[in-house]
Design an enzyme around this catalytic site. Structure first.
Site, mmCIF file in Angstrom:
data_model
loop_
_atom_site.group_PDB
_atom_site.id
_atom_site.type_symbol
_atom_site.label_atom_id
_atom_site.label_comp_id
_atom_site.label_asym_id
_atom_site.label_seq_id
_atom_site.Cartn_x
_atom_site.Cartn_y
_atom_site.Cartn_z
ATOM 1 C CE LYS A 162 0.427 -11.260 -21.645
ATOM 2 N NZ LYS A 162 0.060 -9.846 -21.599
ATOM 3 C CB CYS A 214 -4.607 -0.448 -9.167
ATOM 4 S SG CYS A 214 -4.704 -1.855 -10.266
HETATM 5 C C1 UGA Z 1 -7.570 -2.329 -6.687
HETATM 6 C C2 UGA Z 1 -9.072 -2.122 -6.442
HETATM 7 O O1 UGA Z 1 -9.450 -2.721 -5.207
HETATM 8 C C3 UGA Z 1 -9.902 -2.730 -7.579
HETATM 9 O O2 UGA Z 1 -11.269 -2.428 -7.381
HETATM 10 C C4 UGA Z 1 -9.421 -2.130 -8.906
HETATM 11 O O3 UGA Z 1 -10.101 -2.689 -10.009
HETATM 12 C C5 UGA Z 1 -7.942 -2.398 -9.076
HETATM 13 O O4 UGA Z 1 -7.231 -1.811 -7.967
HETATM 14 C C6 UGA Z 1 -7.494 -1.777 -10.368
HETATM 15 O O5 UGA Z 1 -7.562 -0.558 -10.504
HETATM 16 O O6 UGA Z 1 -7.183 -2.512 -11.320
HETATM 17 P P1 UGA Z 1 -5.866 -4.381 -6.363
HETATM 18 O O7 UGA Z 1 -4.801 -3.369 -6.629
HETATM 19 O O8 UGA Z 1 -5.842 -5.666 -7.083
HETATM 20 O O9 UGA Z 1 -7.324 -3.738 -6.648
HETATM 21 O O10 UGA Z 1 -5.804 -4.736 -4.810
HETATM 22 P P2 UGA Z 1 -6.593 -4.333 -3.481
HETATM 23 O O11 UGA Z 1 -7.197 -5.535 -2.921
HETATM 24 O O12 UGA Z 1 -7.464 -3.174 -3.704
HETATM 25 O O13 UGA Z 1 -5.378 -3.892 -2.539
HETATM 26 C C7 UGA Z 1 -4.579 -2.752 -2.837
HETATM 27 C C8 UGA Z 1 -3.530 -2.539 -1.759
HETATM 28 O O14 UGA Z 1 -4.144 -2.115 -0.534
HETATM 29 C C9 UGA Z 1 -2.747 -3.796 -1.412
HETATM 30 O O15 UGA Z 1 -1.396 -3.455 -1.198
HETATM 31 C C10 UGA Z 1 -3.392 -4.298 -0.134
HETATM 32 O O16 UGA Z 1 -2.532 -5.070 0.672
HETATM 33 C C11 UGA Z 1 -3.739 -2.971 0.533
HETATM 34 N N1 UGA Z 1 -4.844 -3.102 1.495
HETATM 35 C C12 UGA Z 1 -6.120 -3.323 1.077
HETATM 36 C C13 UGA Z 1 -4.586 -2.964 2.857
HETATM 37 O O17 UGA Z 1 -3.427 -2.736 3.278
HETATM 38 N N2 UGA Z 1 -5.623 -3.041 3.736
HETATM 39 C C14 UGA Z 1 -6.905 -3.271 3.340
HETATM 40 O O18 UGA Z 1 -7.806 -3.320 4.207
HETATM 41 C C15 UGA Z 1 -7.145 -3.420 1.977
#
Ligand code: UGA
Length: 439
Positions: free
Chosen positions: A37, A266
């Site tokens: 890496k 997450c």
């Molecule tokens: C999430 C949090 O949003 C971040 O703030 C946090 O830092 C991160 O986890 C972490 O703990 O590291 P992430 O997992 O990258 O971020 O993605 P998100 O954009 O939050 O989406 C999570 C899931 O929810 C995805 O499967 C997405 O498709 C779904 N989602 C999100 C929906 O189905 N509808 C929405 O309106 C939003």
């Protein structure tokens, strides 16, 4: 004073943190035990897809502010602020495994040569700051002073660089004023612009904020998914319902897009970990437990809807567009797309799949399934299939030549699990169109 930073761990969180802090003008060493890496990063290549990150790495490496190394000893000796950004994978019971955090704490104790601020960015159980303090006290060779700070990250994959540079807030958890002033220095670019809210709190609250925020967002997505199920039966339109809900400032319009269920590295992990943490304190998190169950039900509901409409799945050809757990990432961890593909394949369907970035990861995760075919683009997926399913909201799918897709399909069943198309237009094009929460 210009602080020198070492970030231990070059995964998503560590690398984004290191690259962004170096872009703030700070000198940053990113350390990882993984030699391949580090060699890859030294060549200016980021080993995963994250928009904007490779440019930032190259820009700051060329400027000499960002370096990569396997030498944790040198990293600890040469910096006064040490970020811990290592993985905390789930154990079988759902709790976070903090073995790597403990290992880094022992290394810091062994090699520290003066006052250090140790900043934990990994998602860890509440109480880990105190645990790291204890480990360092126990293993340090001389009684150097140090402070341990909790500084949870809220980056979204696919938007991580933007989120680091434009955070809704920065949370700093420490009891110590000296550490507060150093953290203000580290984040001075954000702190001085007056626009970024900073929350200074105790370590336990900072650690809790991370889990509480993720679990709340998982619950919000799940709530809208359940409303979508109701809308499909009542004739209401979830897009209007969500818009109407979101106009209430107390609810907010973000995270109200229904879909195939939440996934990623997450939400699934953190909701389970929070239930586990609470359980250990004798507290029941019934809302979060219900969220976990409802998210599993959402995936089952979607599969059963597909099965009812397509009919017997055995020997059917089905196309799936999108394998990543969401757009703008190559991450397929706990991706609802992979669970749907596996379920379809296990029921005997031939599944053709394509994703703009996640093919390599998906190949590994779906390797046991013979009847999954990885295609070179959306149009090869559509050829001869009886149903096409959109699983991930990639922008390039929004621009599909739908007439061409329709012409090459055997039957025109279209499942849009991210609501990226207009039902009226899809029907005019001749598709039998199904989306989420719109009858
Ligand atoms: C999430 C949090 O949003 C971040 O703030 C946090 O830092 C991160 O986890 C972490 O703990 O590291 P992430 O997992 O990258 O971020 O993605 P998100 O954009 O939050 O989406 C999570 C899931 O929810 C995805 O499967 C997405 O498709 C779904 N989602 C999100 C929906 O189905 N509808 C929405 O309106 C939003």
């Amino acid at each position: 004073m210009n602080h020198r930073i070492t970030v231990v761990g070059t995964g998503y969180v560590g690398l984004v943190t290191g690259a962004c802090l170096s872009d703030f003008g700070l000198e940053v060493i990113c350390v990882d035990k993984d030699r391949d890496k580090i060699e890859t990063l030294k060549r200016g290549v980021v080993p995963f897809y994250e928009p904007g990150l490779e440019n930032l790495v190259n820009k700051n490496s060329s400027a000499g502010r960002l370096t990569f190394s396997n030498d944790i000893k040198a990293g600890i000796e040469n910096s006064d602020v040490l970020f811990i950004a290592v993985g905390t994978p789930p154990k079988e019971n759902g709790s976070a495994d903090i073995q790597h955090v403990e290992d880094v704490a022992r290394d810091i104790a062994t090699y520290m040569n003066g006052y250090k601020v140790i900043v934990n960015k990994s998602t860890v159980p509440i109480g880990t700051v105190r645990l790291v303090e204890d480990i360092i006290k126990r293993y340090q060779k001389q009684p150097f002073e140090f402070d341990v700070v909790s500084n949870p990250e809220f980056l979204r994959e696919g938007a991580a660089v933007y989120d680091f540079m434009h955070p809704d807030r920065v949370v700093i958890g420490t009891d110590n004023e000296r550490a507060v002033s150093i953290m203000k220095g580290v984040y001075r670019v954000l702190f001085l612009n007056q626009k970024t809210p900073f929350l200074f709190t105790d370590p336990e609250s900072a650690e809790t904020i991370k889990y509480a925020a993720n679990a709340f967002l998982a619950m919000k997505v799940t709530y809208v998914n359940e409303m979508a199920a109701l809308c499909e039966k009542t004739g209401a339109d979830i897009v209007s319902v969500a818009r109407g809900m979101g106009m209430d400032g107390r609810i907010g319009n973000k995270f109200l897009n229904p879909g195939p269920g939440y996934g990623g590295s997450c939400f699934p992990k953190d909701t389970r970990a929070l239930v586990n943490i609470a359980h250990n304190y004798g507290v029941t998190m019934s809302l979060i437990e219900a969220t976990i169950t409802a998210n599993e039900n959402q995936k089952k509901r979607i599969l059963s809807k597909i099965e009812i409409i397509v009919g017997e799945l055995h020997n059917k050809n089905i196309g799936v567009l999108g394998l990543a757990f969401k757009a703008e990432t190559d991450d397929t961890r706990e991706s609802p797309a992979l669970s749907i593909v596996s379920d379809l394949a296990r029921r005997g369907a031939y599944v053709k799949v394509y994703d703009p970035k996640a093919m390599d990861q998906a190949r590994v995760r779906l390797s046991g399934l013979d009847n999954v075919q990885f295609c070179e683009n959306e149009y090869t997926v559509a050829e001869g299939v009886e149903a096409l399913i959109i699983m991930t909201e990639w922008n390039q799918f929004r621009g599909l030549d739908l007439a061409r897709i329709k012409a090459s399909m055997k039957k025109a069943l279209f499942f849009d699990l991210r609501n990226i198309f207009e039902p009226g237009i899809m029907r005019k094009l001749g598709f039998e169109y199904y989306s989420v929460g719109r009858s």
